[in-house]
Design a protein around this motif. Structure first.
Motif, PDB file in Angstrom:
ATOM      1  N   ARG A 110      64.412 112.213  38.821  1.00 46.06           N
ATOM      2  CA  ARG A 110      65.084 112.486  40.092  1.00 46.06           C
ATOM      3  C   ARG A 110      66.569 112.124  40.081  1.00 46.06           C
ATOM      4  N   ASP A 111      67.003 111.294  39.141  1.00 45.35           N
ATOM      5  CA  ASP A 111      68.409 110.901  39.075  1.00 45.35           C
ATOM      6  C   ASP A 111      69.194 111.696  38.032  1.00 45.35           C
ATOM      7  N   ALA A 112      68.637 112.802  37.555  1.00 42.64           N
ATOM      8  CA  ALA A 112      69.336 113.621  36.569  1.00 42.64           C
ATOM      9  C   ALA A 112      70.703 114.029  37.091  1.00 42.64           C
ATOM     10  N   ALA A 113      71.653 114.168  36.183  1.00 42.19           N
ATOM     11  CA  ALA A 113      73.021 114.520  36.575  1.00 42.19           C
ATOM     12  C   ALA A 113      73.081 115.896  37.225  1.00 42.19           C
ATOM     13  N   ARG A 114      72.262 116.831  36.714  1.00 40.08           N
ATOM     14  CA  ARG A 114      72.236 118.183  37.268  1.00 40.08           C
ATOM     15  C   ARG A 114      70.974 118.378  38.104  1.00 40.08           C
ATOM     16  N   GLU A 115      71.112 119.034  39.230  1.00 39.43           N
ATOM     17  CA  GLU A 115      69.954 119.260  40.102  1.00 39.43           C
ATOM     18  C   GLU A 115      68.863 120.038  39.380  1.00 39.43           C
ATOM     19  N   GLN A 116      69.233 120.937  38.503  1.00 40.06           N
ATOM     20  CA  GLN A 116      68.253 121.782  37.813  1.00 40.06           C
ATOM     21  C   GLN A 116      67.326 121.000  36.894  1.00 40.06           C
ATOM     22  N   ASP A 117      67.696 119.749  36.555  1.00 38.97           N
ATOM     23  CA  ASP A 117      66.889 118.938  35.640  1.00 38.97           C
ATOM     24  C   ASP A 117      66.015 117.914  36.363  1.00 38.97           C
ATOM     25  N   ARG A 118      66.045 117.876  37.686  1.00 37.84           N
ATOM     26  CA  ARG A 118      65.407 116.780  38.412  1.00 37.84           C
ATOM     27  C   ARG A 118      63.899 116.909  38.541  1.00 37.84           C
ATOM     28  N   ASP A 119      63.343 118.061  38.165  1.00 37.58           N
ATOM     29  CA  ASP A 119      61.883 118.194  38.127  1.00 37.58           C
ATOM     30  C   ASP A 119      61.339 118.042  36.712  1.00 37.58           C
ATOM     31  N   ALA A 120      62.233 117.968  35.712  1.00 34.39           N
ATOM     32  CA  ALA A 120      61.794 117.789  34.329  1.00 34.39           C
ATOM     33  C   ALA A 120      61.221 116.376  34.160  1.00 34.39           C
ATOM     34  N   ILE A 121      60.307 116.236  33.199  1.00 34.34           N
ATOM     35  CA  ILE A 121      59.591 114.960  33.029  1.00 34.34           C
ATOM     36  C   ILE A 121      60.320 114.064  32.038  1.00 34.34           C
ATOM     37  N   LEU A 122      60.486 112.811  32.433  1.00 29.62           N
ATOM     38  CA  LEU A 122      61.202 111.816  31.641  1.00 29.62           C
ATOM     39  C   LEU A 122      60.206 110.914  30.921  1.00 29.62           C
ATOM     40  N   PHE A 123      60.441 110.662  29.635  1.00 32.97           N
ATOM     41  CA  PHE A 123      59.599 109.753  28.842  1.00 32.97           C
ATOM     42  C   PHE A 123      60.481 108.682  28.219  1.00 32.97           C
ATOM     43  N   ASP A 124      60.127 107.414  28.446  1.00 29.70           N
ATOM     44  CA  ASP A 124      60.797 106.306  27.767  1.00 29.70           C
ATOM     45  C   ASP A 124      60.244 106.225  26.348  1.00 29.70           C
ATOM     46  N   LEU A 125      61.133 106.204  25.345  1.00 27.96           N
ATOM     47  CA  LEU A 125      60.702 106.167  23.949  1.00 27.96           C
ATOM     48  C   LEU A 125      60.220 104.791  23.504  1.00 27.96           C
ATOM     49  N   GLY A 126      60.383 103.785  24.359  1.00 32.38           N
ATOM     50  CA  GLY A 126      59.826 102.464  24.049  1.00 32.38           C
ATOM     51  C   GLY A 126      60.528 101.740  22.917  1.00 32.38           C
ATOM     52  N   LEU A 127      61.850 101.775  22.884  1.00 31.74           N
ATOM     53  CA  LEU A 127      62.592 101.126  21.802  1.00 31.74           C
ATOM     54  C   LEU A 127      62.816  99.635  22.045  1.00 31.74           C
ATOM     55  N   ASP A 128      62.398  99.126  23.202  1.00 30.23           N
ATOM     56  CA  ASP A 128      62.461  97.697  23.501  1.00 30.23           C
ATOM     57  C   ASP A 128      63.878  97.145  23.366  1.00 30.23           C
ATOM     58  N   LEU A 129      64.852  97.832  23.959  1.00 23.16           N
ATOM     59  CA  LEU A 129      66.239  97.370  23.963  1.00 23.16           C
ATOM     60  C   LEU A 129      66.505  96.586  25.241  1.00 23.16           C
ATOM     61  N   LEU A 130      67.371  95.589  25.152  1.00 20.36           N
ATOM     62  CA  LEU A 130      67.640  94.746  26.313  1.00 20.36           C
ATOM     63  C   LEU A 130      68.283  95.524  27.454  1.00 20.36           C
ATOM     64  N   ALA A 131      69.395  96.200  27.181  1.00 22.51           N
ATOM     65  CA  ALA A 131      70.235  96.749  28.245  1.00 22.51           C
ATOM     66  C   ALA A 131      70.158  98.261  28.384  1.00 22.51           C
ATOM     67  N   VAL A 132      69.316  98.918  27.599  1.00 20.25           N
ATOM     68  CA  VAL A 132      69.269 100.384  27.600  1.00 20.25           C
ATOM     69  C   VAL A 132      67.830 100.867  27.491  1.00 20.25           C
ATOM     70  N   ASP A 133      67.486 101.885  28.269  1.00 19.05           N
ATOM     71  CA  ASP A 133      66.236 102.616  28.088  1.00 19.05           C
ATOM     72  C   ASP A 133      66.586 103.944  27.431  1.00 19.05           C
ATOM     73  N   ALA A 134      66.100 104.166  26.216  1.00 16.14           N
ATOM     74  CA  ALA A 134      66.321 105.419  25.500  1.00 16.14           C
ATOM     75  C   ALA A 134      65.164 106.359  25.825  1.00 16.14           C
TER      76      ALA A 134
END
Length: 321
Positions: A110-134
């Motif tokens: 829902r927070d995608a930069a472009r409105e056209q991408d806001r229904d696309a599904i987001l997956f966290d890759l699980g890289l276990d980084l402190l300050a970033v979700d990849a």
């Protein structure tokens, strides 16, 4: 707590830097980073909310100038002379993201930069980084099905089907931090391929295993964590690392940023001051500042050092995600 005047200065820095296509941006951690850049004549779409940034056909950047956001301008000593950047840092206690260790489906972006991408599904890759979700994002049913098969497993587990299919799927890469996001839409290069000229991502498991938030050569003040970076035009190389004729105006422009946002103790050492035993600046970073000053003086005198700037990148790795 940051003063209102300082918060305004940070907002002005981001807004002015985003308006200049000569600047590149990064968001990530040591071993996993997303980069955004654009051509001067590239079509740009503004964001539809209060975030600072833009989208192009190749990627997007969206930033929020939080009150606790601290820009740290710095220079590092490298083979051809020096690199420079402005790290966008948060206090260590305020920077943490999800730190997931397995692939997780997050739902529509829902927070995608472009409105056209806001229904696309987001997956966290699980890289276990402190300050970033990849993360990756897609609206393709086959890609969604493949990504769902890997949910609950570490990305780099041999049994996880995602790794084998990631290049073929080439989902959007979406890197998230407390201060914003960078999105990359360009296809992922295949084995032996090179990063495209434009927005791209780097992920390297070997560097990720170090658990570092940034390279040891980067002089980030204690208690702060870099979440993103502003990369102004460099005096002797272009965005792709190719050598150009030395540009004194670019050099002077970054020195202005260094004066405003650099570490005062490190600046003092660079300008000939002594490195005090009680200084918060490490001896390693102090020595690097002296080397940078020496080589910059040589460039300013016209004594160009002919070395390969492509050898400078501590974190230059092939696209993986």
């Amino acid at each position: 707590m940051a003063s209102s005047s300082n918060a305004e200065a940070v907002t002005d820095l981001l807004r002015e830097a985003l308006a200049d296509p000569g600047n590149a941006w990064s968001l990530g951690s040591f071993g996993a980073i997303a980069e955004f850049m654009r051509d001067p004549d590239e079509a740009v779409m503004g964001l539809t909310d209060e975030r600072l940034g833009m989208a192009t056909e190749r990627g997007a950047i969206a930033l929020t100038a939080r009150p606790d956001l601290r820009p740290v301008a710095y220079e590092t000593s490298v083979a051809s002379g020096w690199n420079h950047a402005v790290a966008l840092c948060l206090p260590e206690g305020a920077c943490a993201m999800s730190q997931r260790g397995v692939v997780i489906e997050l739902g529509p972006d829902r927070d995608a930069a472009r409105e056209q991408d806001r229904d696309a599904i987001l997956f966290d890759l699980g890289l276990d980084l402190l300050a970033v979700d990849a993360c990756v994002r897609t609206s393709d049913p086959e890609a969604i099905a493949c990504l769902r098969l890997g949910v609950g497993q570490p990305l780099f587990d041999h049994a996880n089907p995602i790794g084998r299919q990631l290049v073929a799927m080439s989902p959007h890469r979406v890197f998230l931090a407390r201060i914003g996001r960078v999105e990359v839409y360009a296809p992922i290069p295949g084995p032996g391929g090179t990063s495209p000229e434009g927005p791209h991502t780097h992920v390297l498991p070997k560097l990720l295993r170090s658990g570092r938030t940034h390279a040891a050569t980067t002089p980030i003040p204690a208690g702060w964590v870099p979440c993103a970076g502003l990369h102004p035009a460099h005096p002797y190389k272009d965005m792709m690392g190719q050598r150009i004729a030395f540009d004194a105006a670019r050099y002077e422009a970054f020195q202005v940023l260094l004066d405003r946002w650099g570490d005062p103790d490190l600046l003092a050492v660079k300008r000939g001051g002594e490195h005090r035993p009680d200084s918060p600046v490490s001896s390693r970073h102090a020595q690097a500042a002296r080397r940078v000053a020496e080589v910059q003086a040589r460039y300013l005198r016209g004594e160009v050092v002919e070395t390969d700037p492509e050898a400078d990148e501590d974190e230059a790795v092939p696209d993986h995600a």
